[in-house]
Design an enzyme around this catalytic site. Sequence first.
Site, short mmCIF file in Angstrom:
data_model
loop_
_atom_site.label_atom_id
_atom_site.label_comp_id
_atom_site.label_asym_id
_atom_site.label_seq_id
_atom_site.Cartn_x
_atom_site.Cartn_y
_atom_site.Cartn_z
N ALA A 1 25.60 -30.60 8.10
CA ALA A 1 25.60 -31.50 9.26
C ALA A 1 26.29 -32.78 8.83
O ALA A 1 26.36 -33.11 7.64
CB ALA A 1 24.18 -31.76 9.70
N GLU B 1 23.41 -22.61 7.06
CA GLU B 1 22.58 -22.24 8.23
C GLU B 1 23.39 -21.53 9.31
O GLU B 1 22.94 -20.55 9.89
CB GLU B 1 21.89 -23.50 8.77
CG GLU B 1 20.80 -23.99 7.80
CD GLU B 1 20.29 -25.38 8.10
OE1 GLU B 1 21.12 -26.32 8.20
OE2 GLU B 1 19.07 -25.54 8.26
#
Length: 258
Positions: free
Chosen positions: A64, A112
Amino acid sequence: MNNVIMEVNDEIALVTINRPKSLNALNSETLAELDQCFDEISTRKDIKVLILTGSGQKAFVAGADISEMVNATPAEGRQMGMLAKQAFLKLETMPQVTIAAVNGYALGGGCEISMACDIRIASDNARFGQPETGLGILPGFGGTQRLARLIGKGRAKELIFTCDQIEAQEAYRIGLANKVVPQDELIDTCKKMAAKIISKGSYAISLAKEAINTGMDTDLSSGLTLEADLFGLSFSTHDKTEGMTAFLEKRKADLTDF
Ligand code: CAA
């Protein structure tokens, strides 16, 4: 779209996350674009396989976007997590087969998003890891849930608690990567696997995907009942008649359902 490129050829969508200056880090704009892209693909009958990769030679996705998160409030952090949850669930449950072509760092949100794909093919320079606890946060785009389901609770906890990065061969050894190939063969390898998958019954594959995904999150008996239901449903298709007749007539089947 500013950060996501999609090219469709031979029933394969190649989706590239394209923010090379920040090693393809996932900011909110990119997550929203991916969400939109997955919505579109899931309704397109002309796409049977999605290959997801990152631009450049160094990173798949380095996580992220830390520069966006650094000043984010708790509410904004949750909003980002929920946006990723929505987009990654669409990726995980779409009827098409999804392959992550992991072409370098797959850290945090990168590991992820790769785990929301059906299959992960890694280049030999790929590195996987969940470095979040070193940043004072925990994995927030599915890492605590999907990693444990994929490689087991003990190994998932070790990776998340130590922030260790593992190389492609180790990811292969523990079942996080399906295959490791030289970087210059990565996309071709994914396309060859995609072509093999496309040559099978696409509708049957989508039912098998649903049975596996749902079955992993339920008890064995309910999973087996769902499998029997979907097995029965597959008997209603053109592909079932054609596939079995072709076998008995010793010819190649022409499977078209999707
Ligand atoms: N967010 C924002 N920018 C990032 C980034 C990220 N996750 N990862 C790399 N970048 C940026 C760097 O800041 C740098 O930008 P500048 O050139 O403007 O300085 C550029 O990408 C190149 O990175 P490096 O100079 O650091 O490259 P390197 O080769 O020295 O190191 C790396 C590569 C090991 C991947 C290192 O960049 C790194 O550790 N990145 C962060 C990895 C990380 O912690 N990811 C988890 C994020 S949190 C998360 O993902 C939460 C979640 O669960 C969703």
